[in-house]
Design an enzyme around this catalytic site. Structure first.
Site, PDB file in Angstrom:
ATOM      1  N   CYS A   4       0.841  -1.203   0.000  1.00  0.00           N
ATOM      2  CA  CYS A   4       0.000   0.000   0.000  1.00  0.00           C
ATOM      3  C   CYS A   4       0.878   1.255   0.000  1.00  0.00           C
ATOM      4  O   CYS A   4       1.732   1.436   0.881  1.00  0.00           O
ATOM      5  CB  CYS A   4      -0.922  -0.005   1.225  1.00  0.00           C
ATOM      6  SG  CYS A   4      -1.791   1.543   1.468  1.00  0.00           S
ATOM      7  N   CYS A   7       0.586   3.331   3.217  1.00  0.00           N
ATOM      8  CA  CYS A   7       1.261   2.652   4.336  1.00  0.00           C
ATOM      9  C   CYS A   7       2.769   2.866   4.251  1.00  0.00           C
ATOM     10  O   CYS A   7       3.442   3.035   5.277  1.00  0.00           O
ATOM     11  CB  CYS A   7       0.938   1.163   4.341  1.00  0.00           C
ATOM     12  SG  CYS A   7      -0.660   0.762   5.074  1.00  0.00           S
ATOM     13  N   ASP A  30      -0.473  16.852  -1.061  1.00  0.00           N
ATOM     14  CA  ASP A  30      -0.692  15.981  -2.212  1.00  0.00           C
ATOM     15  C   ASP A  30       0.426  16.230  -3.232  1.00  0.00           C
ATOM     16  O   ASP A  30       0.818  17.359  -3.476  1.00  0.00           O
ATOM     17  CB  ASP A  30      -2.063  16.254  -2.832  1.00  0.00           C
ATOM     18  CG  ASP A  30      -2.496  15.137  -3.765  1.00  0.00           C
ATOM     19  OD1 ASP A  30      -3.451  14.417  -3.425  1.00  0.00           O
ATOM     20  OD2 ASP A  30      -1.872  14.973  -4.843  1.00  0.00           O
ATOM     21  N   HIS A  46      -3.665   1.006   8.436  1.00  0.00           N
ATOM     22  CA  HIS A  46      -4.317   0.824   7.141  1.00  0.00           C
ATOM     23  C   HIS A  46      -5.821   0.591   7.281  1.00  0.00           C
ATOM     24  O   HIS A  46      -6.273  -0.199   8.107  1.00  0.00           O
ATOM     25  CB  HIS A  46      -3.707  -0.355   6.379  1.00  0.00           C
ATOM     26  CG  HIS A  46      -4.347  -0.553   5.033  1.00  0.00           C
ATOM     27  ND1 HIS A  46      -3.948   0.146   3.924  1.00  0.00           N
ATOM     28  CD2 HIS A  46      -5.389  -1.317   4.641  1.00  0.00           C
ATOM     29  CE1 HIS A  46      -4.707  -0.191   2.899  1.00  0.00           C
ATOM     30  NE2 HIS A  46      -5.600  -1.093   3.307  1.00  0.00           N
ATOM     31  N   ASN A  86     -12.926  10.498  -1.530  1.00  0.00           N
ATOM     32  CA  ASN A  86     -13.273   9.639  -2.653  1.00  0.00           C
ATOM     33  C   ASN A  86     -13.306   8.197  -2.158  1.00  0.00           C
ATOM     34  O   ASN A  86     -12.372   7.749  -1.483  1.00  0.00           O
ATOM     35  CB  ASN A  86     -12.236   9.788  -3.774  1.00  0.00           C
ATOM     36  CG  ASN A  86     -12.212  11.184  -4.369  1.00  0.00           C
ATOM     37  OD1 ASN A  86     -13.246  11.834  -4.455  1.00  0.00           O
ATOM     38  ND2 ASN A  86     -11.039  11.648  -4.770  1.00  0.00           N
ATOM     39  N   THR A  94      -8.313   6.357  -6.045  1.00  0.00           N
ATOM     40  CA  THR A  94      -7.198   5.718  -6.763  1.00  0.00           C
ATOM     41  C   THR A  94      -6.183   5.085  -5.818  1.00  0.00           C
ATOM     42  O   THR A  94      -5.412   4.233  -6.247  1.00  0.00           O
ATOM     43  CB  THR A  94      -6.474   6.726  -7.678  1.00  0.00           C
ATOM     44  OG1 THR A  94      -5.943   7.790  -6.886  1.00  0.00           O
ATOM     45  CG2 THR A  94      -7.414   7.277  -8.738  1.00  0.00           C
ATOM     46  N   HIS A  97      -6.231   3.407   0.511  1.00  0.00           N
ATOM     47  CA  HIS A  97      -5.920   3.636   1.933  1.00  0.00           C
ATOM     48  C   HIS A  97      -6.686   4.907   2.259  1.00  0.00           C
ATOM     49  O   HIS A  97      -6.402   5.981   1.674  1.00  0.00           O
ATOM     50  CB  HIS A  97      -4.405   3.800   2.123  1.00  0.00           C
ATOM     51  CG  HIS A  97      -3.948   4.060   3.533  1.00  0.00           C
ATOM     52  ND1 HIS A  97      -2.959   3.303   4.161  1.00  0.00           N
ATOM     53  CD2 HIS A  97      -4.302   5.017   4.434  1.00  0.00           C
ATOM     54  CE1 HIS A  97      -2.744   3.773   5.379  1.00  0.00           C
ATOM     55  NE2 HIS A  97      -3.542   4.823   5.576  1.00  0.00           N
ATOM     56  N   HIS A  99      -8.264   8.271   2.970  1.00  0.00           N
ATOM     57  CA  HIS A  99      -7.659   9.600   3.105  1.00  0.00           C
ATOM     58  C   HIS A  99      -8.713  10.643   2.811  1.00  0.00           C
ATOM     59  O   HIS A  99      -9.627  10.415   2.022  1.00  0.00           O
ATOM     60  CB  HIS A  99      -6.459   9.767   2.173  1.00  0.00           C
ATOM     61  CG  HIS A  99      -6.747   9.441   0.738  1.00  0.00           C
ATOM     62  ND1 HIS A  99      -6.813   8.133   0.284  1.00  0.00           N
ATOM     63  CD2 HIS A  99      -7.024  10.225  -0.318  1.00  0.00           C
ATOM     64  CE1 HIS A  99      -7.111   8.135  -1.007  1.00  0.00           C
ATOM     65  NE2 HIS A  99      -7.256   9.386  -1.401  1.00  0.00           N
ATOM     66  N   HIS A 101      -9.048  14.492   1.361  1.00  0.00           N
ATOM     67  CA  HIS A 101      -8.404  15.618   0.684  1.00  0.00           C
ATOM     68  C   HIS A 101      -8.857  16.916   1.348  1.00  0.00           C
ATOM     69  O   HIS A 101     -10.065  17.108   1.596  1.00  0.00           O
ATOM     70  CB  HIS A 101      -8.824  15.695  -0.788  1.00  0.00           C
ATOM     71  CG  HIS A 101      -8.444  14.519  -1.624  1.00  0.00           C
ATOM     72  ND1 HIS A 101      -7.370  14.534  -2.495  1.00  0.00           N
ATOM     73  CD2 HIS A 101      -8.992  13.277  -1.737  1.00  0.00           C
ATOM     74  CE1 HIS A 101      -7.296  13.366  -3.111  1.00  0.00           C
ATOM     75  NE2 HIS A 101      -8.256  12.580  -2.676  1.00  0.00           N
TER      76      HIS A 101
HETATM   77  P1  5GP Z   1      -7.712   9.485  -4.527  1.00  0.00           P
HETATM   78  O1  5GP Z   1      -7.731   9.580  -6.032  1.00  0.00           O
HETATM   79  O2  5GP Z   1      -7.498   8.051  -4.083  1.00  0.00           O
HETATM   80  O3  5GP Z   1      -8.857  10.155  -3.858  1.00  0.00           O
HETATM   81  O4  5GP Z   1      -6.457  10.334  -4.057  1.00  0.00           O
HETATM   82  C1  5GP Z   1      -5.143   9.871  -4.116  1.00  0.00           C
HETATM   83  C2  5GP Z   1      -4.268  11.077  -4.065  1.00  0.00           C
HETATM   84  O5  5GP Z   1      -2.961  10.669  -3.713  1.00  0.00           O
HETATM   85  C3  5GP Z   1      -4.142  11.815  -5.414  1.00  0.00           C
HETATM   86  O6  5GP Z   1      -4.590  13.154  -5.243  1.00  0.00           O
HETATM   87  C4  5GP Z   1      -2.656  11.755  -5.733  1.00  0.00           C
HETATM   88  O7  5GP Z   1      -2.162  12.931  -6.319  1.00  0.00           O
HETATM   89  C5  5GP Z   1      -2.030  11.482  -4.385  1.00  0.00           C
HETATM   90  N1  5GP Z   1      -0.783  10.739  -4.429  1.00  0.00           N
HETATM   91  C6  5GP Z   1      -0.526   9.642  -5.179  1.00  0.00           C
HETATM   92  N2  5GP Z   1       0.724   9.210  -4.953  1.00  0.00           N
HETATM   93  C7  5GP Z   1       1.262  10.042  -4.025  1.00  0.00           C
HETATM   94  C8  5GP Z   1       2.529  10.104  -3.387  1.00  0.00           C
HETATM   95  O8  5GP Z   1       3.441   9.292  -3.615  1.00  0.00           O
HETATM   96  N3  5GP Z   1       2.728  11.117  -2.489  1.00  0.00           N
HETATM   97  C9  5GP Z   1       1.742  12.038  -2.208  1.00  0.00           C
HETATM   98  N4  5GP Z   1       2.045  12.998  -1.318  1.00  0.00           N
HETATM   99  N5  5GP Z   1       0.534  12.005  -2.787  1.00  0.00           N
HETATM  100  C10 5GP Z   1       0.295  11.022  -3.687  1.00  0.00           C
HETATM  101 ZN    ZN Z   2      -2.362   1.388   3.618  1.00  0.00          ZN
END
Ligand code: 5GP
Ligand code: ZN
Length: 113
Positions: A4, A7, A30, A46, A86, A94, A97, A99, A101
């Protein structure tokens, strides 16, 4: 979870700037910001998404993630901000885990895409 991404960030295996950390939550910027302020707040332990946590044994994690997100939003985007969790494929998640925003520093549009 060993495969993950978040993680690995929590464990320090992938570098990220720690904006806030306690026993339950961690907050980082982000990597691909969608607004002048774009932070991510995630549980240290996690959990796949917020629905999974809500269905499981009740603990303080959901409240800690959202209250930290709100405090960071107030601090970093005093003009107002948006919290987004999301969830699942149709929700546009995407990284599996949980989170939240924290988006701010500009006028947010509605409806979201
Ligand atoms: P989701 O699409 O799951 O709601 O959000 C995942 C977020 O994680 C995206 O906004 C993406 O830019 C961010 N993200 C993906 N990989 C990394 C990373 O390695 N480091 C950080 N700080 N953010 C990441
Ligand atoms: Zn995780």
């Amino acid at each position: 979870m060993s495969d993950c991404l978040f993680c690995k960030i929590v464990a320090g295996e992938i570098p990220a700037e720690t904006l806030y950390r306690d026993d339950l939550v961690m907050a980082i910027p982000d990597v691909n910001p969608q607004a002048p302020i774009h932070l991510l707040v995630m549980p240290v332990r996690h959990a796949g998404n917020v629905a999974e946590l809500a269905e499981g044994e009740k603990d303080a994690t959901i409240a800690a993630v959202f209250s930290t997100a709100a405090l960071l939003g107030s601090r970093h985007a005093p003009g107002g901000f948006r919290l987004v969790a999301n969830t699942g494929k149709d929700g546009g998640q995407t990284v599996d885990h949980f989170h939240v925003h924290v988006l701010g520093g500009r006028q947010m549009d509605w409806p979201p895409g």
